[in-house]
Design an enzyme around this catalytic site. Structure first.
Site, short mmCIF file in Angstrom:
data_model
loop_
_atom_site.label_atom_id
_atom_site.label_comp_id
_atom_site.label_asym_id
_atom_site.label_seq_id
_atom_site.Cartn_x
_atom_site.Cartn_y
_atom_site.Cartn_z
N ARG A 1 73.96 15.17 -4.20
CA ARG A 1 73.38 16.36 -3.75
C ARG A 1 72.26 16.17 -2.77
O ARG A 1 72.30 16.84 -1.91
CB ARG A 1 72.47 16.72 -5.09
CG ARG A 1 72.03 18.34 -4.76
CD ARG A 1 71.37 18.93 -6.23
NE ARG A 1 70.15 18.31 -6.61
CZ ARG A 1 69.23 19.01 -7.20
NH1 ARG A 1 69.59 19.97 -7.88
NH2 ARG A 1 68.10 18.37 -7.64
N GLU B 1 77.88 22.08 -15.96
CA GLU B 1 78.68 20.98 -15.25
C GLU B 1 78.19 19.41 -15.43
O GLU B 1 79.07 18.68 -15.55
CB GLU B 1 78.29 21.25 -13.75
CG GLU B 1 78.98 20.29 -12.91
CD GLU B 1 78.95 20.66 -11.34
OE1 GLU B 1 78.17 21.57 -10.99
OE2 GLU B 1 79.55 20.11 -10.45
N GLN C 1 80.33 22.80 2.65
CA GLN C 1 80.50 21.46 2.21
C GLN C 1 81.79 20.92 2.53
O GLN C 1 81.88 19.60 2.44
CB GLN C 1 80.56 21.39 0.49
CG GLN C 1 79.00 21.92 0.05
CD GLN C 1 78.94 21.79 -1.32
OE1 GLN C 1 79.73 21.27 -2.20
NE2 GLN C 1 77.92 22.37 -1.93
N ARG D 1 69.60 26.99 -14.64
CA ARG D 1 68.32 26.40 -14.10
C ARG D 1 67.72 27.07 -13.04
O ARG D 1 66.34 26.81 -12.70
CB ARG D 1 68.73 24.94 -13.90
CG ARG D 1 69.43 24.60 -12.80
CD ARG D 1 69.64 23.04 -12.60
NE ARG D 1 70.28 22.50 -11.46
CZ ARG D 1 71.72 22.62 -11.27
NH1 ARG D 1 72.32 22.86 -12.16
NH2 ARG D 1 72.20 22.52 -10.06
N HIS E 1 86.37 29.31 -6.03
CA HIS E 1 85.25 28.68 -6.14
C HIS E 1 84.91 27.69 -4.91
O HIS E 1 85.76 26.77 -4.98
CB HIS E 1 84.78 27.77 -7.31
CG HIS E 1 83.32 27.36 -7.12
ND1 HIS E 1 82.48 28.36 -7.45
CD2 HIS E 1 82.91 26.32 -7.19
CE1 HIS E 1 81.14 27.70 -7.44
NE2 HIS E 1 81.31 26.36 -7.38
N ASP F 1 85.63 24.44 -4.46
CA ASP F 1 84.36 23.84 -4.73
C ASP F 1 83.74 23.14 -3.48
O ASP F 1 83.43 23.66 -2.56
CB ASP F 1 84.24 22.96 -6.15
CG ASP F 1 82.97 22.91 -6.42
OD1 ASP F 1 81.92 23.57 -5.74
OD2 ASP F 1 82.48 22.44 -7.67
N TYR G 1 75.34 30.14 -0.77
CA TYR G 1 73.84 29.94 -1.22
C TYR G 1 72.70 29.53 -0.09
O TYR G 1 71.54 29.44 -0.06
CB TYR G 1 73.37 29.08 -2.51
CG TYR G 1 73.91 27.73 -2.18
CD1 TYR G 1 73.15 26.84 -2.02
CD2 TYR G 1 75.11 27.38 -2.90
CE1 TYR G 1 73.44 25.36 -1.70
CE2 TYR G 1 75.63 25.95 -2.71
CZ TYR G 1 74.86 25.20 -2.37
OH TYR G 1 75.09 23.69 -2.47
N HIS H 1 72.95 31.26 -9.20
CA HIS H 1 73.16 29.76 -9.01
C HIS H 1 73.65 28.83 -10.23
O HIS H 1 74.55 28.41 -10.37
CB HIS H 1 72.37 29.01 -8.34
CG HIS H 1 72.79 27.73 -8.06
ND1 HIS H 1 72.32 26.50 -8.95
CD2 HIS H 1 73.46 26.94 -6.89
CE1 HIS H 1 72.77 25.65 -8.47
NE2 HIS H 1 73.49 25.68 -7.10
N HIS I 1 82.89 25.50 -13.71
CA HIS I 1 82.95 24.28 -14.36
C HIS I 1 83.09 24.52 -15.79
O HIS I 1 84.05 24.15 -16.61
CB HIS I 1 81.72 23.38 -14.10
CG HIS I 1 81.62 23.22 -12.69
ND1 HIS I 1 82.80 22.66 -11.79
CD2 HIS I 1 80.76 23.66 -11.60
CE1 HIS I 1 82.22 22.66 -10.70
NE2 HIS I 1 81.21 23.24 -10.56
N HIS J 1 82.12 26.47 -1.69
CA HIS J 1 81.02 26.30 -0.79
C HIS J 1 81.39 25.98 0.68
O HIS J 1 81.46 24.81 0.65
CB HIS J 1 79.97 25.31 -1.37
CG HIS J 1 79.58 25.49 -2.96
ND1 HIS J 1 78.99 26.73 -3.59
CD2 HIS J 1 79.96 24.78 -4.05
CE1 HIS J 1 78.84 26.60 -4.55
NE2 HIS J 1 79.46 25.42 -5.15
ZN LIG Z 1 79.86 25.06 -7.11
#
Ligand SMILES: [Zn+2]
Length: 408
Positions: free
Chosen positions: A47, A199, A26, A173, A21, A284, A86, A170, A233, A23
């Protein structure tokens, strides 16, 4: 259990680890959200920083940041990465001339570093369980199902032994149920499917309020979840949910350093191991890029929670071996990748490994902080020698320039 480590003339040889995992973008903000902005600082305030960085990425900076990250992954002992991607469009939500431009920047970063990649373009449609539209800063992330499937098709055309594509939601939600069904009906039956789930407590509460079920409960009540599913998660589980995941042969992707950094909570590891569940690790948010640290903190979180020692045993009485075995086993269904020929070698001159025999893996995972990984071979290529990736310096220089650009 087979011995995971074998002694060669040059070092201790182990399989390269899959990082399940990531991203990549980040990595550019790691360590930049560690100042209190609000007494109630939480995942949701982190976030905000993440959205600011996501808003500034271009395909060029994305490639520069990802290449630096993949060099760090390889030097730490990871041989492959699942990229949960994403950030698709221009900042106002307009697709790039090539709608896959951001994903292709990641593919280029993987190629120039030699890491194997499972590319998971993310379907992201709504801003909450209530189906509200994406916010302004989420405009870069959005697709309808038709455009999403087109992107996935474009990326599948690039598939090779070191590059596979998978489907990715994603989170519950962010993707309404009918869209999930449409995507699953359109993709090959064996294609990996990844999703963030359970998560945050807030996410569990919203799911209960709007769907009358917890996220994992709802997923299993409504979909046929099997071995190709990676549940990222799955932190907040009931005993029943824990058993259902284990029985389905889906893989839980644990990201202990990110989950600690974000204050997510602790996964019920002992119950899940007792139920025979599959799991693996991911870095992550890249607050840390080290399989040693992920596995160490997976165990330490459990020790702190239970006030006991040596929790993760099962494959062996050795915690290190049980953890490493779990992180390595059963991954092709969720990565599409055969990495069985890839290996790493630990430097036997590392002081913390002096005199190691059957305790080698425990010593590697639990003692010291000096990186013991000396050599990494992926797809027959020697990518890391004497602890250094072959393109380390050029990639680091370009990364420095990209960070200055992102912070300007
Ligand atoms: Zn993630």
């Amino acid at each position: 259990m087979d011995n995971l480590a074998t002694r060669t003339d040059t070092g201790w040889r182990l399989p390269a680890l899959p990082n399940l995992h990531s991203h990549a973008f980040q990595r550019a903000m790691a360590g930049m959200a560690e100042r209190r902005t609000d007494p109630a600082d939480s995942f949701w305030t982190w976030r905000e920083t993440m959205y600011r960085f996501a808003g500034r990425m271009t395909p060029e900076t994305m490639q520069a940041v990802a290449a630096q990250l993949y060099v760090e992954m390889l030097e730490a002992g990871y041989g492959s990465v699942c990229e949960f991607q994403y950030v698709h469009h221009q900042p106002d939500g307009t697709p790039y001339d090539d709608p896959a431009a951001m994903s292709l920047a990641l593919v280029e970063a993987a190629r120039e570093t030699g890491i194997r990649m499972t590319l998971l373009p993310v379907l992201y449609m709504t801003g909450g369980f209530d189906g509200r539209p994406l916010g302004e800063r989420q405009a870069r992330f959005g697709h309808d199902v038709e455009r999403y499937l087109r992107l996935l098709e474009q990326l599948r055309a690039l598939e090779a032994p070191d590059l596979q594509a998978g489907a990715c939601f994603h989170s519950l939600r962010a993707v309404p149920e009918p869209a999930m069904r449409e995507v699953l009906a359109a993709i090959p039956e064996s294609m990996p499917v990844h999703i963030h789930i359970a998560e945050q407590i807030g996410e569990v509460q919203d799911s209960l309020a709007l769907r009358d079920a917890r996220p994992v409960e709802w997923l299993y009540d409504n979909f046929d979840v099997d071995a190709r599913w990676a549940l990222v998660h799955a932190t907040h589980l009931t005993e029943e949910e824990t058993r259902r995941i284990a029985a389905s042969k889906a893989t839980v992707v644990l990201c202990p350093t990110t989950e600690a950094n974000l204050g997510d909570g602790l996964f019920p590891l002992r119950d899940y191991l007792d139920a025979g569940g599959r799991w693996g690790i991911g870095s992550d948010s890249h607050i840390s890029v080290s399989p040693v640290e992920e596995l160490r903190w997976l165990e330490y979180g459990q020790r702190l929670m239970t006030r006991r020692r040596n929790i993760a045993v099962g494959a062996s009485e050795s915690v290190g071996e049980t953890l490493l075995q779990g992180a390595l086993a059963d991954k092709p269904a969720i990565t599409g990748i055969d990495s069985s020929g890839d290996w790493i070698e630990l430097d036997p001159k590392t002081p913390t490994l002096a005199g190691a025999t059957t305790d080698l893996v425990d010593r590697w995972i639990f003692s010291g902080n000096r990186n013991a990984v000396d050599t990494v071979q992926v797809g027959g290529q020697r990518l890391v020698v004497e602890g250094r990736h072959r393109n380390r310096d050029a990639i680091a220089a370009r990364y420095q320039a990209a960070i200055h650009q992102l912070l300007a």
